[in-house]
Design an enzyme around this catalytic site. Structure first.
Site, short mmCIF file in Angstrom:
data_model
loop_
_atom_site.label_atom_id
_atom_site.label_comp_id
_atom_site.label_asym_id
_atom_site.label_seq_id
_atom_site.Cartn_x
_atom_site.Cartn_y
_atom_site.Cartn_z
N VAL A 199 0.84 -1.19 0.00
CA VAL A 199 0.00 0.00 0.00
C VAL A 199 0.88 1.25 0.00
O VAL A 199 1.83 1.36 0.79
CB VAL A 199 -0.92 -0.01 1.23
CG1 VAL A 199 -1.84 1.21 1.23
CG2 VAL A 199 -1.75 -1.29 1.26
N THR A 259 2.62 -2.18 4.30
CA THR A 259 2.85 -0.78 4.00
C THR A 259 4.03 -0.64 3.05
O THR A 259 4.89 -1.52 2.98
CB THR A 259 3.17 0.03 5.26
OG1 THR A 259 4.50 -0.28 5.72
CG2 THR A 259 2.18 -0.24 6.38
N ASP A 260 4.08 0.47 2.36
CA ASP A 260 5.34 0.88 1.73
C ASP A 260 6.25 1.38 2.85
O ASP A 260 5.88 1.39 4.03
CB ASP A 260 5.06 1.98 0.69
CG ASP A 260 6.15 2.09 -0.36
OD1 ASP A 260 7.25 1.54 -0.15
OD2 ASP A 260 5.92 2.73 -1.41
N SER A 261 7.44 1.77 2.52
CA SER A 261 8.42 2.18 3.52
C SER A 261 7.83 3.21 4.48
O SER A 261 7.32 4.25 4.06
CB SER A 261 9.66 2.77 2.83
OG SER A 261 10.49 3.37 3.79
N SER A 262 7.93 2.91 5.76
CA SER A 262 7.30 3.76 6.78
C SER A 262 8.12 4.99 7.12
O SER A 262 7.73 5.77 8.01
CB SER A 262 7.06 2.95 8.05
OG SER A 262 8.29 2.56 8.63
#
Length: 386
Positions: A236, A283-286
């Site tokens: 996402v 998630t994509d990179s947080s």
């Protein structure tokens, strides 16, 4: 909530379902929290891994690019330290080159979408899978299923198969078919879809501003078809979708329209319920500002899981983020049911890859002969000629 692991994309038998349940029940709370994280390993030193894995018990790892022998040795050591087999991810968007520095650079997504021959996409996925699996990777953060509608968008650019949904669907399916032959799971990205906004979620929250009907006819159709095709996970993006959020939450204030990584209406209402996705959501990179500007990190770490993400990509500070997630559980942000649901999917993905039954999670060093091989470079040359 009990996740049906006997259906797609997991297709587990009764024995594997039992392993998932028994493994979850055997974990301490700290170990359960650890499974939610995918670390970005900043060092290949064994002492570093000893600390990361022994202390945080992550569910998955990524690593920096390095020669294939160093990558394989790193993964072998990491798996040997882990109580539960690790999901090991790489970014083989262009071939084995995305997994190691000596892997084969086959082609960009744009090149693959720019020729009538769809077998190019299959060859890209096949080489990516063969070389990644040889190193011990079992999870690809690819293919990219964004649609390049806005030529000013620099995130998608050469990373999209094209600007037409039909092309993206066809090429993404062929890439998936190729990489799946090596037993590597795929994560399509970046839901709800990049390529409309010209900005970059690495430095600001971006938006897919399509009206709901237009989105469903384009990005929605892409995701539905890839989900039906068997894709195991969805990454996402830190991308808001105001039209869709307003449809699911009438009267929502502008300030409450969040990036999809933190928006339950997009993750649960749209991706899970409407599109019927049963696999792992990550998630994509947080550490991207597109996520971090939305709320304080103390809140956003558990909020991503509460909203519907199953896994959280990358620590900023391992000690801090782990504690934030644990505190979020104790504060009731993450409920016991939500945690258990996420764990069922994480362990379900591991079981679907056969990690629970494998006596050898990482191949012998001789398997690296395929990485950057002459045959794979010849494939890349034929694609370049086309």
């Amino acid at each position: 909530m009990t996740v049906d692991l006997t259906v797609g994309p997991f297709h587990l038998d009764d024995e594997s379902v039992a392993w998932v349940r028994q493994t979850i029940d055997s974990l301490s709370l700290d170990e359960k929290i650890g499974q939610l994280f995918i670390t970005m390993n900043g060092s290949f030193e064994p002492t570093y891994l000893d600390h990361m894995i022994d202390r945080f018990r992550p569910g998955g790892i990524r690593f920096g690019r390095a020669p294939s022998d160093a990558v394989q040795q790193h993964i072998r050591y990491a798996q040997s330290r882990s109580k539960v087999p690790l999901l090991v991810a790489s970014n083989p968007e262009m071939g084995g080159f995305g997994t190691s520095s000596d892997g084969t650079l086959v082609a960009t997504h744009l090149q693959v979408g720019s020729h009538p021959d769809s077998s190019i996409a299959y060859d890209l996925g096949r080489v990516a899978g063969i070389e990644s699996a040889a190193m011990g990777c079992n999870w690809a953060f690819a293919p990219i299923v964004d649609i390049h509608y806005n030529w000013r968008n620099t995130v998608v650019a050469t990373r999209a198969f094209g600007n037409e949904p039909d092309v993206v669907i066809e090429r993404a399916k062929r890439f998936f078919d190729g990489i799946a032959e090596s037993g590597v799971a795929a994560a399509i990205k970046h839901f709800p879809g990049d390529g409309v906004d010209e900005r970059d979620q690495h430095i600001i929250t971006t938006y897919n501003t399509m009206a709901p009907d237009e989105w469903r006819a384009t990005y929605g159709r892409v995701y539905r078809e890839l989900i039906d095709h068997g894709v195991q996970s969805v990454m996402v993006g830190h991308i808001g979708a105001p039209g869709l959020s307003r449809e699911f939450c009438p009267g929502i204030a502008d300030r409450d329209i969040l990036p999809a990584t933190l928006a339950p209406e997009l993750l649960q209402g749209l991706l899970r319920d409407e599109l019927g996705f049963n696999g792992v959501v990550l998630t994509d990179s947080s550490v991207m500002v597109g996520m971090t500007q939305a709320m304080k990190r103390f809140d956003l770490v558990p909020a991503a899981i509460a909203a519907g993400c199953d896994m959280f990509l990358f620590f900023r500070s391992p000690e801090e983020d782990f504690q934030f997630m644990l505190d979020g559980y104790h504060r009731g942000i993450i409920t016991p049911d939500r945690l258990d649901e996420a764990l069922q999917r994480i362990l379900g993905l591991k079981a679907s890859l056969g990690l629970h039954r494998s006596a050898q999670l990482v191949p012998e060093s001789s398997a690296l002969d395929v990485v950057g091989s002459q045959g794979h470079h010849e494939i890349a040359a034929r694609i370049a000629d086309k």
